[in-house]
Motif scaffolding. Structure first.
Motif, PDB file in Angstrom:
ATOM      1  N   ALA A 112      -9.042  15.205  -3.568  1.00 55.21           N
ATOM      2  CA  ALA A 112      -7.974  15.208  -2.663  1.00 55.21           C
ATOM      3  C   ALA A 112      -6.980  14.035  -3.072  1.00 55.21           C
ATOM      4  O   ALA A 112      -7.359  13.277  -3.526  1.00 55.21           O
ATOM      5  N   ALA A 113      -5.558  14.323  -2.823  1.00 54.62           N
ATOM      6  CA  ALA A 113      -4.751  13.243  -3.160  1.00 54.62           C
ATOM      7  C   ALA A 113      -3.768  13.101  -1.830  1.00 54.62           C
ATOM      8  O   ALA A 113      -3.556  14.052  -1.377  1.00 54.62           O
ATOM      9  N   ILE A 114      -2.969  11.895  -1.772  1.00 52.44           N
ATOM     10  CA  ILE A 114      -2.004  11.848  -1.023  1.00 52.44           C
ATOM     11  C   ILE A 114      -1.037  10.929  -1.334  1.00 52.44           C
ATOM     12  O   ILE A 114      -1.115   9.894  -2.051  1.00 52.44           O
ATOM     13  N   SER A 115       0.440  11.354  -0.881  1.00 56.01           N
ATOM     14  CA  SER A 115       1.506  10.457  -1.272  1.00 56.01           C
ATOM     15  C   SER A 115       1.571   9.147  -0.589  1.00 56.01           C
ATOM     16  O   SER A 115       0.913   8.951   0.432  1.00 56.01           O
ATOM     17  N   GLY A 116       2.527   8.249  -1.108  1.00 57.38           N
ATOM     18  CA  GLY A 116       2.511   7.180  -0.461  1.00 57.38           C
ATOM     19  C   GLY A 116       2.839   7.258   1.081  1.00 57.38           C
ATOM     20  O   GLY A 116       2.343   6.288   1.686  1.00 57.38           O
ATOM     21  N   SER A 117       3.789   7.985   1.532  1.00 57.36           N
ATOM     22  CA  SER A 117       4.197   8.094   2.715  1.00 57.36           C
ATOM     23  C   SER A 117       3.094   8.896   3.886  1.00 57.36           C
ATOM     24  O   SER A 117       3.124   8.792   4.904  1.00 57.36           O
ATOM     25  N   GLY A 118       2.179   9.688   2.959  1.00 59.77           N
ATOM     26  CA  GLY A 118       1.422  10.523   3.653  1.00 59.77           C
ATOM     27  C   GLY A 118       1.795  11.717   3.911  1.00 59.77           C
ATOM     28  O   GLY A 118       1.034  12.596   4.424  1.00 59.77           O
ATOM     29  N   ASN A 119       3.107  12.283   3.430  1.00 62.95           N
ATOM     30  CA  ASN A 119       3.640  13.378   3.945  1.00 62.95           C
ATOM     31  C   ASN A 119       3.329  14.480   2.947  1.00 62.95           C
ATOM     32  O   ASN A 119       3.353  15.779   3.380  1.00 62.95           O
ATOM     33  N   VAL A 120       2.731  14.298   1.804  1.00 64.23           N
ATOM     34  CA  VAL A 120       2.406  15.278   0.786  1.00 64.23           C
ATOM     35  C   VAL A 120       0.927  14.949   0.569  1.00 64.23           C
ATOM     36  O   VAL A 120       0.508  14.040   0.097  1.00 64.23           O
ATOM     37  N   LYS A 121       0.130  16.262   0.629  1.00 69.35           N
ATOM     38  CA  LYS A 121      -1.328  15.964   0.425  1.00 69.35           C
ATOM     39  C   LYS A 121      -1.717  17.267  -0.488  1.00 69.35           C
ATOM     40  O   LYS A 121      -1.169  18.399  -0.543  1.00 69.35           O
ATOM     41  N   TYR A 122      -2.834  17.069  -1.321  1.00 68.18           N
ATOM     42  CA  TYR A 122      -3.274  17.977  -2.291  1.00 68.18           C
ATOM     43  C   TYR A 122      -4.692  18.095  -2.102  1.00 68.18           C
ATOM     44  O   TYR A 122      -5.299  17.177  -1.773  1.00 68.18           O
ATOM     45  N   TYR A 123      -5.241  19.456  -2.387  1.00 72.33           N
ATOM     46  CA  TYR A 123      -6.595  19.432  -2.199  1.00 72.33           C
ATOM     47  C   TYR A 123      -6.973  20.390  -3.665  1.00 72.33           C
ATOM     48  O   TYR A 123      -6.386  21.175  -3.923  1.00 72.33           O
ATOM     49  N   VAL A 124      -8.373  20.148  -3.896  1.00 68.42           N
ATOM     50  CA  VAL A 124      -9.068  21.239  -4.655  1.00 68.42           C
ATOM     51  C   VAL A 124      -9.226  22.453  -3.761  1.00 68.42           C
ATOM     52  O   VAL A 124      -9.545  22.200  -2.584  1.00 68.42           O
ATOM     53  N   GLY A 125      -9.023  23.492  -4.219  1.00 71.64           N
ATOM     54  CA  GLY A 125      -9.064  24.932  -3.344  1.00 71.64           C
ATOM     55  C   GLY A 125     -10.228  24.936  -2.704  1.00 71.64           C
ATOM     56  O   GLY A 125     -10.163  25.442  -1.575  1.00 71.64           O
ATOM     57  N   SER A 126     -11.328  24.652  -3.559  1.00 66.86           N
ATOM     58  CA  SER A 126     -12.677  25.003  -2.646  1.00 66.86           C
ATOM     59  C   SER A 126     -13.165  24.180  -1.734  1.00 66.86           C
ATOM     60  O   SER A 126     -13.866  24.579  -0.870  1.00 66.86           O
ATOM     61  N   ALA A 180      -8.793   6.233  -5.634  1.00 68.42           N
ATOM     62  CA  ALA A 180      -7.955   5.771  -6.998  1.00 68.42           C
ATOM     63  C   ALA A 180      -6.778   5.649  -6.564  1.00 68.42           C
ATOM     64  O   ALA A 180      -6.329   6.506  -5.507  1.00 68.42           O
ATOM     65  N   ALA A 181      -5.988   4.648  -7.173  1.00 71.10           N
ATOM     66  CA  ALA A 181      -4.566   4.411  -6.881  1.00 71.10           C
ATOM     67  C   ALA A 181      -3.666   4.708  -7.911  1.00 71.10           C
ATOM     68  O   ALA A 181      -4.025   4.246  -9.125  1.00 71.10           O
ATOM     69  N   ASP A 182      -2.646   5.302  -7.705  1.00 68.94           N
ATOM     70  CA  ASP A 182      -1.489   5.557  -8.506  1.00 68.94           C
ATOM     71  C   ASP A 182      -0.250   4.664  -8.500  1.00 68.94           C
ATOM     72  O   ASP A 182       0.217   4.956  -7.421  1.00 68.94           O
ATOM     73  N   LYS A 183       0.154   3.702  -9.311  1.00 66.17           N
ATOM     74  CA  LYS A 183       1.411   3.001  -8.895  1.00 66.17           C
ATOM     75  C   LYS A 183       2.611   3.782  -9.718  1.00 66.17           C
ATOM     76  O   LYS A 183       2.277   4.387 -10.415  1.00 66.17           O
ATOM     77  N   PRO A 184       3.863   3.544  -9.187  1.00 64.20           N
ATOM     78  CA  PRO A 184       5.020   3.880  -9.816  1.00 64.20           C
ATOM     79  C   PRO A 184       5.169   3.550 -11.274  1.00 64.20           C
ATOM     80  O   PRO A 184       4.679   2.480 -11.589  1.00 64.20           O
ATOM     81  N   PRO A 185       5.693   4.230 -12.098  1.00 60.34           N
ATOM     82  CA  PRO A 185       5.789   5.517 -11.802  1.00 60.34           C
ATOM     83  C   PRO A 185       4.825   6.611 -11.822  1.00 60.34           C
ATOM     84  O   PRO A 185       3.826   6.452 -12.504  1.00 60.34           O
ATOM     85  N   PHE A 231       0.759  -1.061   0.085  1.00 59.49           N
ATOM     86  CA  PHE A 231       0.008   0.059   0.049  1.00 59.49           C
ATOM     87  C   PHE A 231       0.827   1.128  -0.090  1.00 59.49           C
ATOM     88  O   PHE A 231       0.432   2.208  -0.749  1.00 59.49           O
ATOM     89  N   SER A 232       2.042   1.190   0.787  1.00 59.85           N
ATOM     90  CA  SER A 232       2.892   2.549   0.858  1.00 59.85           C
ATOM     91  C   SER A 232       3.462   2.732  -0.496  1.00 59.85           C
ATOM     92  O   SER A 232       3.810   4.081  -0.432  1.00 59.85           O
ATOM     93  N   THR A 233       3.313   2.119  -1.423  1.00 57.05           N
ATOM     94  CA  THR A 233       3.960   2.332  -2.901  1.00 57.05           C
ATOM     95  C   THR A 233       2.816   2.994  -3.705  1.00 57.05           C
ATOM     96  O   THR A 233       3.076   3.503  -4.814  1.00 57.05           O
ATOM     97  N   LEU A 234       1.836   3.093  -3.339  1.00 56.38           N
ATOM     98  CA  LEU A 234       0.486   3.595  -4.001  1.00 56.38           C
ATOM     99  C   LEU A 234       0.209   5.228  -3.620  1.00 56.38           C
ATOM    100  O   LEU A 234       0.028   5.526  -2.483  1.00 56.38           O
ATOM    101  N   ALA A 235       0.310   6.100  -4.578  1.00 56.85           N
ATOM    102  CA  ALA A 235      -0.323   7.351  -4.197  1.00 56.85           C
ATOM    103  C   ALA A 235      -1.802   7.171  -4.188  1.00 56.85           C
ATOM    104  O   ALA A 235      -2.367   6.425  -5.267  1.00 56.85           O
TER     105      ALA A 235
END
Length: 126
Positions: free
Chosen positions: A49-63, A97-102, A29-33
């Motif tokens: 919203a989105a989150i990196s595999g480590s959980g350290n980076v997060k993104y949100y739609v501004g609204s 949804a999940a994004d695998k490397p790359p 699981f930790s390899t999946l964004a």
């Protein structure tokens, strides 16, 4: 192959809160964004919203930043979406949804994700 199963949707009054969960299996699981999207009737799919595999980076739609919060527990293979101060306009099917490397460069684009869940319905009444 990665399987994603969402849960936690339901009917809530405006101003209420819900926490959605998305359980993943089939890959470390930790390899999946991870990302959350939503689609309301008659509207296009929208990035939430989105989150990196480590959980350290997060993104949100501004609204939605400030009302919604994404998090993950890699020990439980689960990503969460905490939704507060819900409004009727938040009514939609929420899909993880999940994004695998790359990893795709833009986590807000649905086309960058490799695996999708079936979604969970969130209905906010006024």
């Amino acid at each position: 192959q990665v399987q994603l199963v969402e849960s936690g949707g339901g009917l809530v009054q405006a101003g209420g809160s819900l926490r959605l969960s998305c359980a993943a299996s089939g890959r470390t699981f930790s390899t999946l964004a991870m990302g959350w999207f939503r689609q309301a009737p008659g509207k296009e799919r929208e990035f939430v919203a989105a989150i990196s595999g480590s959980g350290n980076v997060k993104y949100y739609v501004g609204s939605l930043k400030g009302r919604f919060a994404i998090s993950r527990d890699n020990a439980k293979n689960t990503v969460y979406l905490q939704m507060n101060s819900l409004e009727p306009e938040d009514t939609a099917v929420y899909v993880c949804a999940a994004d695998k490397p790359p990893y795709y460069s833009d986590s807000s684009l649905a086309g960058g994700y490799d695996y999708w869940g079936q979604g969970t319905q969130v209905t906010v009444s006024s």
